[in-house]
Design a protein around this motif. Structure first.
Motif, mmCIF file in Angstrom:
data_model
loop_
_atom_site.group_PDB
_atom_site.id
_atom_site.type_symbol
_atom_site.label_atom_id
_atom_site.label_comp_id
_atom_site.label_asym_id
_atom_site.label_seq_id
_atom_site.Cartn_x
_atom_site.Cartn_y
_atom_site.Cartn_z
ATOM 1 N N GLU A 105 12.792 -54.404 -80.654
ATOM 2 C CA GLU A 105 11.369 -54.061 -80.703
ATOM 3 C C GLU A 105 11.180 -52.696 -81.386
ATOM 4 O O GLU A 105 10.300 -52.521 -82.217
ATOM 5 C CB GLU A 105 10.776 -54.020 -79.284
ATOM 6 N N ALA A 106 12.017 -51.737 -81.013
ATOM 7 C CA ALA A 106 11.922 -50.404 -81.614
ATOM 8 C C ALA A 106 12.252 -50.470 -83.104
ATOM 9 O O ALA A 106 11.587 -49.826 -83.926
ATOM 10 C CB ALA A 106 12.875 -49.443 -80.896
ATOM 11 N N PHE A 107 13.264 -51.251 -83.450
ATOM 12 C CA PHE A 107 13.650 -51.415 -84.857
ATOM 13 C C PHE A 107 12.474 -51.948 -85.676
ATOM 14 O O PHE A 107 12.187 -51.456 -86.768
ATOM 15 C CB PHE A 107 14.852 -52.360 -84.948
ATOM 16 N N LEU A 108 11.784 -52.952 -85.154
ATOM 17 C CA LEU A 108 10.680 -53.562 -85.892
ATOM 18 C C LEU A 108 9.493 -52.620 -86.056
ATOM 19 O O LEU A 108 8.679 -52.802 -86.968
ATOM 20 C CB LEU A 108 10.239 -54.854 -85.192
ATOM 21 N N LYS A 109 9.398 -51.598 -85.210
ATOM 22 C CA LYS A 109 8.307 -50.632 -85.312
ATOM 23 C C LYS A 109 8.587 -49.533 -86.335
ATOM 24 O O LYS A 109 7.690 -48.789 -86.714
ATOM 25 C CB LYS A 109 8.027 -50.006 -83.940
ATOM 26 N N LEU A 110 9.856 -49.430 -86.776
ATOM 27 C CA LEU A 110 10.217 -48.397 -87.748
ATOM 28 C C LEU A 110 9.631 -48.709 -89.124
ATOM 29 O O LEU A 110 9.433 -49.873 -89.460
ATOM 30 C CB LEU A 110 11.738 -48.301 -87.876
ATOM 31 N N PRO A 111 9.433 -47.653 -89.930
ATOM 32 C CA PRO A 111 9.019 -47.887 -91.320
ATOM 33 C C PRO A 111 10.146 -48.600 -92.089
ATOM 34 O O PRO A 111 11.325 -48.505 -91.724
ATOM 35 C CB PRO A 111 8.799 -46.476 -91.879
ATOM 36 N N VAL A 112 9.780 -49.297 -93.136
ATOM 37 C CA VAL A 112 10.740 -50.111 -93.893
ATOM 38 C C VAL A 112 11.947 -49.308 -94.381
ATOM 39 O O VAL A 112 13.083 -49.781 -94.239
ATOM 40 C CB VAL A 112 10.030 -50.831 -95.069
ATOM 41 N N PRO A 113 11.791 -48.107 -94.942
ATOM 42 C CA PRO A 113 12.991 -47.382 -95.400
ATOM 43 C C PRO A 113 13.979 -47.085 -94.270
ATOM 44 O O PRO A 113 15.192 -47.188 -94.458
ATOM 45 C CB PRO A 113 12.430 -46.075 -95.985
ATOM 46 N N GLN A 114 13.456 -46.741 -93.093
ATOM 47 C CA GLN A 114 14.350 -46.468 -91.961
ATOM 48 C C GLN A 114 15.015 -47.756 -91.466
ATOM 49 O O GLN A 114 16.187 -47.745 -91.100
ATOM 50 C CB GLN A 114 13.581 -45.788 -90.831
ATOM 51 N N ARG A 115 14.272 -48.864 -91.475
ATOM 52 C CA ARG A 115 14.881 -50.139 -91.076
ATOM 53 C C ARG A 115 15.994 -50.522 -92.036
ATOM 54 O O ARG A 115 17.034 -51.034 -91.617
ATOM 55 C CB ARG A 115 13.820 -51.253 -91.030
ATOM 56 N N LEU A 117 17.943 -48.481 -93.698
ATOM 57 C CA LEU A 117 19.074 -47.613 -93.384
ATOM 58 C C LEU A 117 19.804 -48.104 -92.134
ATOM 59 O O LEU A 117 21.036 -48.231 -92.138
ATOM 60 C CB LEU A 117 18.605 -46.167 -93.187
ATOM 61 N N ILE A 118 19.055 -48.422 -91.077
ATOM 62 C CA ILE A 118 19.661 -48.920 -89.831
ATOM 63 C C ILE A 118 20.388 -50.235 -90.091
ATOM 64 O O ILE A 118 21.490 -50.467 -89.578
ATOM 65 C CB ILE A 118 18.590 -49.095 -88.732
ATOM 66 N N ARG A 119 19.791 -51.105 -90.895
ATOM 67 C CA ARG A 119 20.417 -52.387 -91.225
ATOM 68 C C ARG A 119 21.758 -52.166 -91.924
ATOM 69 O O ARG A 119 22.752 -52.816 -91.604
ATOM 70 C CB ARG A 119 19.478 -53.197 -92.120
ATOM 71 N N GLU A 120 21.807 -51.231 -92.844
ATOM 72 C CA GLU A 120 23.049 -50.932 -93.563
ATOM 73 C C GLU A 120 24.119 -50.392 -92.616
ATOM 74 O O GLU A 120 25.287 -50.745 -92.723
ATOM 75 C CB GLU A 120 22.796 -49.938 -94.700
ATOM 76 N N VAL A 121 23.712 -49.545 -91.680
ATOM 77 C CA VAL A 121 24.663 -48.997 -90.705
ATOM 78 C C VAL A 121 25.237 -50.123 -89.850
ATOM 79 O O VAL A 121 26.452 -50.224 -89.650
ATOM 80 C CB VAL A 121 23.989 -47.917 -89.819
ATOM 81 N N ILE A 122 24.373 -51.009 -89.356
ATOM 82 C CA ILE A 122 24.830 -52.126 -88.521
ATOM 83 C C ILE A 122 25.770 -53.030 -89.304
ATOM 84 O O ILE A 122 26.829 -53.437 -88.798
ATOM 85 C CB ILE A 122 23.630 -52.914 -87.955
ATOM 86 N N LEU A 123 25.404 -53.367 -90.527
ATOM 87 C CA LEU A 123 26.252 -54.241 -91.347
ATOM 88 C C LEU A 123 27.605 -53.591 -91.648
ATOM 89 O O LEU A 123 28.634 -54.274 -91.678
ATOM 90 C CB LEU A 123 25.534 -54.627 -92.643
ATOM 91 N N THR A 124 27.616 -52.276 -91.838
ATOM 92 C CA THR A 124 28.875 -51.571 -92.073
ATOM 93 C C THR A 124 29.759 -51.643 -90.834
ATOM 94 O O THR A 124 30.967 -51.907 -90.930
ATOM 95 C CB THR A 124 28.600 -50.101 -92.457
ATOM 96 N N PHE A 125 29.180 -51.404 -89.660
ATOM 97 C CA PHE A 125 29.948 -51.532 -88.418
ATOM 98 C C PHE A 125 30.467 -52.952 -88.229
ATOM 99 O O PHE A 125 31.612 -53.161 -87.828
ATOM 100 C CB PHE A 125 29.093 -51.125 -87.204
ATOM 101 N N ALA A 126 29.638 -53.946 -88.495
ATOM 102 C CA ALA A 126 30.048 -55.346 -88.325
ATOM 103 C C ALA A 126 31.183 -55.694 -89.279
ATOM 104 O O ALA A 126 32.141 -56.374 -88.894
ATOM 105 C CB ALA A 126 28.856 -56.271 -88.565
ATOM 106 N N LYS A 127 31.107 -55.202 -90.495
ATOM 107 C CA LYS A 127 32.158 -55.476 -91.483
ATOM 108 C C LYS A 127 33.468 -54.810 -91.052
ATOM 109 O O LYS A 127 34.539 -55.420 -91.115
ATOM 110 C CB LYS A 127 31.728 -54.950 -92.852
ATOM 111 N N ALA A 128 33.377 -53.572 -90.580
ATOM 112 C CA ALA A 128 34.582 -52.861 -90.122
ATOM 113 C C ALA A 128 35.171 -53.553 -88.899
ATOM 114 O O ALA A 128 36.390 -53.685 -88.777
ATOM 115 C CB ALA A 128 34.249 -51.408 -89.797
ATOM 116 N N HIS A 129 34.331 -54.021 -88.011
ATOM 117 C CA HIS A 129 34.806 -54.709 -86.807
ATOM 118 C C HIS A 129 35.491 -56.024 -87.161
ATOM 119 O O HIS A 129 36.553 -56.335 -86.616
ATOM 120 C CB HIS A 129 33.638 -54.960 -85.854
ATOM 121 N N SER A 130 34.907 -56.791 -88.075
ATOM 122 C CA SER A 130 35.536 -58.069 -88.445
ATOM 123 C C SER A 130 36.848 -57.840 -89.187
ATOM 124 O O SER A 130 37.785 -58.629 -89.054
ATOM 125 C CB SER A 130 34.583 -58.926 -89.278
#
Length: 140
Positions: A105-115, A117-130
């Motif tokens: 819910e908090a993520f969806l309330k963020l402005p698009v540029p911040q979302r 950035l957060i998406r890239e961080v999550i995808l980087t963590f997911a890639k490193a984890h896999s």
């Protein structure tokens, strides 16, 4: 793999039989035209639906669905897509707790540029984890 027109034709014939009608062009033309208020369909036009050569417009699909008592999405796409959507939704609902929902819910309330950035961080963590999971799991 069969194309969308052929699959639609199969579903249309099955729906006609299930509704108690013979899947013949003359039957389809008569029954459709008694319910459709636009320009009547020709025998050749409905035959092309039954053969899988063409697809009806959205408006005509709705008339067919109402007549045959079948949801329009089922007539157009079949049951498989609905099952996939429900399975994905079920997996999503069962795998998330209230804290994760608050995060989304908090993520969806963020402005698009911040979302972004957060998406890239999550995808980087997911890639490193896999990558670490694939290195630590033994080869079979």
């Amino acid at each position: 793999m069969e194309n969308a027109k052929t699959l639609f034709a199969n579903r249309l014939r099955e729906a006609m039989v299930a509704a108690g009608f013979e899947p013949k062009p003359a039957v389809l033309e008569r029954e459709f035209n008694t319910r459709y208020w636009g320009k009547p369909m020709t025998l050749h036009g409905v035959r092309r639906w039954l053969r899988g050569e063409t697809l009806p417009t959205h408006e005509k699909l709705l008339v067919l669905a109402e007549w045959l008592a079948v949801p329009p999405q089922q007539l157009n796409f079949g049951d498989e897509i609905q099952r996939k959507v429900e399975a994905r939704r079920g997996r999503w609902d069962s795998g998330i707790g209230y804290q994760d929902r608050d995060i989304f819910e908090a993520f969806l309330k963020l402005p698009v540029p911040q979302r972004k950035l957060i998406r890239e961080v999550i995808l980087t963590f997911a890639k490193a984890h896999s990558a670490t999971d694939s290195k630590s799991s033994p080869a079979v």
